[in-house]
Motif scaffolding. Structure first.
Motif, PDB file in Angstrom:
ATOM      1  N   UNK A  12      27.050  23.010  21.506  1.00 45.02           N
ATOM      2  CA  UNK A  12      27.365  23.456  20.144  1.00 45.02           C
ATOM      3  C   UNK A  12      27.934  22.298  19.321  1.00 45.02           C
ATOM      4  N   UNK A  13      28.665  21.403  19.985  1.00 39.36           N
ATOM      5  CA  UNK A  13      29.191  20.234  19.301  1.00 39.36           C
ATOM      6  C   UNK A  13      28.088  19.320  18.812  1.00 39.36           C
ATOM      7  N   UNK A  37      19.407  31.623  12.796  1.00 37.10           N
ATOM      8  CA  UNK A  37      19.928  31.225  14.103  1.00 37.10           C
ATOM      9  C   UNK A  37      18.796  31.066  15.110  1.00 37.10           C
ATOM     10  N   UNK A  38      17.879  32.037  15.113  1.00 39.30           N
ATOM     11  CA  UNK A  38      16.767  31.982  16.068  1.00 39.30           C
ATOM     12  C   UNK A  38      15.907  30.750  15.830  1.00 39.30           C
ATOM     13  N   UNK A  39      15.605  30.477  14.561  1.00 38.70           N
ATOM     14  CA  UNK A  39      14.768  29.320  14.247  1.00 38.70           C
ATOM     15  C   UNK A  39      15.478  28.006  14.595  1.00 38.70           C
ATOM     16  N   UNK A  47      20.638  27.429  22.884  1.00 41.47           N
ATOM     17  CA  UNK A  47      20.801  28.882  22.838  1.00 41.47           C
ATOM     18  C   UNK A  47      21.324  29.327  21.472  1.00 41.47           C
ATOM     19  N   UNK A  48      21.098  30.576  21.156  1.00 39.52           N
ATOM     20  CA  UNK A  48      21.600  31.111  19.895  1.00 39.52           C
ATOM     21  C   UNK A  48      23.129  31.135  19.843  1.00 39.52           C
ATOM     22  N   UNK A  52      25.329  29.620  16.905  1.00 40.34           N
ATOM     23  CA  UNK A  52      26.307  30.446  16.191  1.00 40.34           C
ATOM     24  C   UNK A  52      27.686  29.769  16.178  1.00 40.34           C
ATOM     25  N   UNK A  53      28.074  29.219  17.307  1.00 39.35           N
ATOM     26  CA  UNK A  53      29.366  28.527  17.370  1.00 39.35           C
ATOM     27  C   UNK A  53      29.392  27.313  16.455  1.00 39.35           C
TER      28      UNK A  53
END
Length: 270
Positions: A12-13, A37-39, A47-48, A52-53
């Motif tokens: 996520x970082x 998010x999915x795209x 991963x989604x 998101x994070x």
């Protein structure tokens, strides 16, 4: 074989850093909608939840607006972001951004004397004042409290003197700059201002990656041990105007020299 610790990377970082870089560079302009998010997860191969994070971090940094059930929109970081984006703005794609560097230098020259002045004022306020005791002798009680203001000044004096002593014997130019930053860190503490503290933290974070490149220009300033001693003495003695004037005299030459360098070729940081 010399083994080095393995650095664990945050997925996520990495997503955050990539999108933040595009926002701050202008590649993603204010008002632009990010993919879903999915795209994003599919395009980045993550991963989604990781996306998101990252988006939540971007929103907290004032770089995007995340609305449930709606597109994530890029914000104008000049309006919504804080000082924490300064290090990323200063060096983009491995190059120093002259306009950002100029702003940091201007803030350094403006804030340094004000912080020194405020630190001296705080210590002046803490200085004991001799006031006559008008009470009758029979009403006077022996004083038992410790001299806390004097102890505070002694603590500040000792910390500044130790820092200056380390600066005086240091020969490495990068290490000298670090000792100088530690000196100013102590001055900011003495100023007792949360706003100046947070500003100093971010300016330092932006400045530190450029220590090696700036060492030749900064050598005269960080090697001016006498000026640091004069500044420390003015602060500890509680002389605000003298502290401000001494700080400006210390900071101005290197600041002027650095501003002139900005007119030359861009520096690279790899």
């Amino acid at each position: 074989m010399a083994l080095q610790p393995v650095v664990k990377r945050s997925v996520s970082g990495d997503v955050f850093e990539q999108i933040a870089a595009d926002v701050l560079s202008g590649e993603l302009a204010p008002g632009v909608s990010l993919p879903s998010e999915r795209q994003l997860a599919e395009a980045l191969g993550v991963s989604r939840p990781a996306v998101r994070e990252a988006l939540q971090r971007l929103a907290a940094a004032g770089l995007v607006a995340v609305r449930q059930g709606d597109a994530t929109t890029v914000l104008d970081y000049r309006r919504g972001a804080g000082l924490e984006v300064l290090p990323r703005l200063l060096v983009q794609r491995g190059e120093l951004e002259p306009a950002v560097a100029r702003s940091i230098l201007e803030a350094r020259l403006h804030n340094g004397p004000k912080v020194a002045e405020l630190a001296a004022s705080r210590l002046a306020e803490a200085a004991p004042r001799s006031t006559p005791d008008a009470r009758p002798a029979s009403a006077k009680m022996p004083r038992t409290e410790t001299n806390a203001p004097a102890a505070q000044r002694d603590t500040v004096r000792e910390a500044l003197e130790n820092c200056i002593a380390a600066l005086a014997i240091e020969e490495d130019l990068v290490a000298q700059q670090r000792h100088a930053m530690e000196f100013w860190d102590l001055v900011v503490d003495a100023a007792d201002s949360i706003v100046f503290r947070l500003m100093f933290n971010m300016l330092r974070a932006a400045y530190e990656p450029a220590l090696a490149a700036l060492a030749p220009i900064m050598s005269a300033e960080v090697g001016n041990v006498g000026a640091y001693r004069e500044l420390a003495a003015a602060i500890v003695a509680g002389r605000p105007q003298e502290a401000a004037d001494t700080a400006r005299a210390l900071l101005e030459p290197a600041t002027t020299a650095l501003l002139e360098v900005l007119d030359g070729p861009r520096a690279r940081f790899t």
